[in-house]
Scaffold this active site. Structure first.
Site, PDB file in Angstrom:
ATOM      1  N   ARG A 197      -2.014  -8.663   1.507  1.00 54.42           N
ATOM      2  CA  ARG A 197      -1.540  -9.827   0.731  1.00 54.42           C
ATOM      3  C   ARG A 197      -0.918 -10.870   1.770  1.00 54.42           C
ATOM      4  O   ARG A 197      -0.859 -12.167   1.614  1.00 54.42           O
ATOM      5  CB  ARG A 197      -0.576  -9.452  -0.319  1.00 54.42           C
ATOM      6  CG  ARG A 197      -1.267  -8.491  -1.302  1.00 54.42           C
ATOM      7  CD  ARG A 197      -0.317  -8.025  -2.299  1.00 54.42           C
ATOM      8  NE  ARG A 197       0.579  -6.882  -1.616  1.00 54.42           N
ATOM      9  CZ  ARG A 197       1.943  -6.920  -1.825  1.00 54.42           C
ATOM     10  NH1 ARG A 197       2.475  -7.551  -2.840  1.00 54.42           N
ATOM     11  NH2 ARG A 197       2.825  -6.185  -1.303  1.00 54.42           N
ATOM     12  N   ASN A 206      -1.301  -6.610  -5.490  1.00 56.77           N
ATOM     13  CA  ASN A 206      -1.849  -5.164  -5.520  1.00 56.77           C
ATOM     14  C   ASN A 206      -2.124  -4.943  -6.883  1.00 56.77           C
ATOM     15  O   ASN A 206      -1.371  -5.086  -8.019  1.00 56.77           O
ATOM     16  CB  ASN A 206      -0.977  -4.114  -4.968  1.00 56.77           C
ATOM     17  CG  ASN A 206      -0.817  -4.269  -3.395  1.00 56.77           C
ATOM     18  OD1 ASN A 206      -1.536  -4.805  -2.735  1.00 56.77           O
ATOM     19  ND2 ASN A 206       0.240  -3.782  -3.069  1.00 56.77           N
TER      20      ASN A 206
END
Length: 85
Positions: free
Chosen positions: A15, A33
């Protein structure tokens, strides 16, 4: 575009690396996520830049092992920046 990236993509700075790449390409959106182990990425920006991000998502950062990237178009959004959720 909304992307869902599968493989070893959680716990490998996926990320944060996606945010860095998106900011480089002047893309807004988010990376988060998912409970099933995938990462969801919303990418808003110029079509060419979004395509470049998709190419990057197929590789990800060095410690990731991307197995697949699914995509779906979403209505355009005006977002201020790229966030990590």
């Amino acid at each position: 575009m909304r992307y869902r990236v599968s493989g070893k993509v959680q716990g490998v700075f996926f990320r944060a690396s996606t945010r860095f790449e998106a900011e480089r390409l002047k893309i807004t959106g988010y990376a988060r996520n998912l409970a099933d182990g995938r990462v969801e990425v919303l990418a808003c920006g110029e079509a060419e830049a979004v395509d470049q991000l998709r190419g990057w998502l197929t590789r990800g950062p060095a410690n990731a092992r991307v197995e697949g990237v699914s995509s779906e178009p979403v209505p355009p959004r005006e977002l201020a920046d790229f966030t990590i959720d």
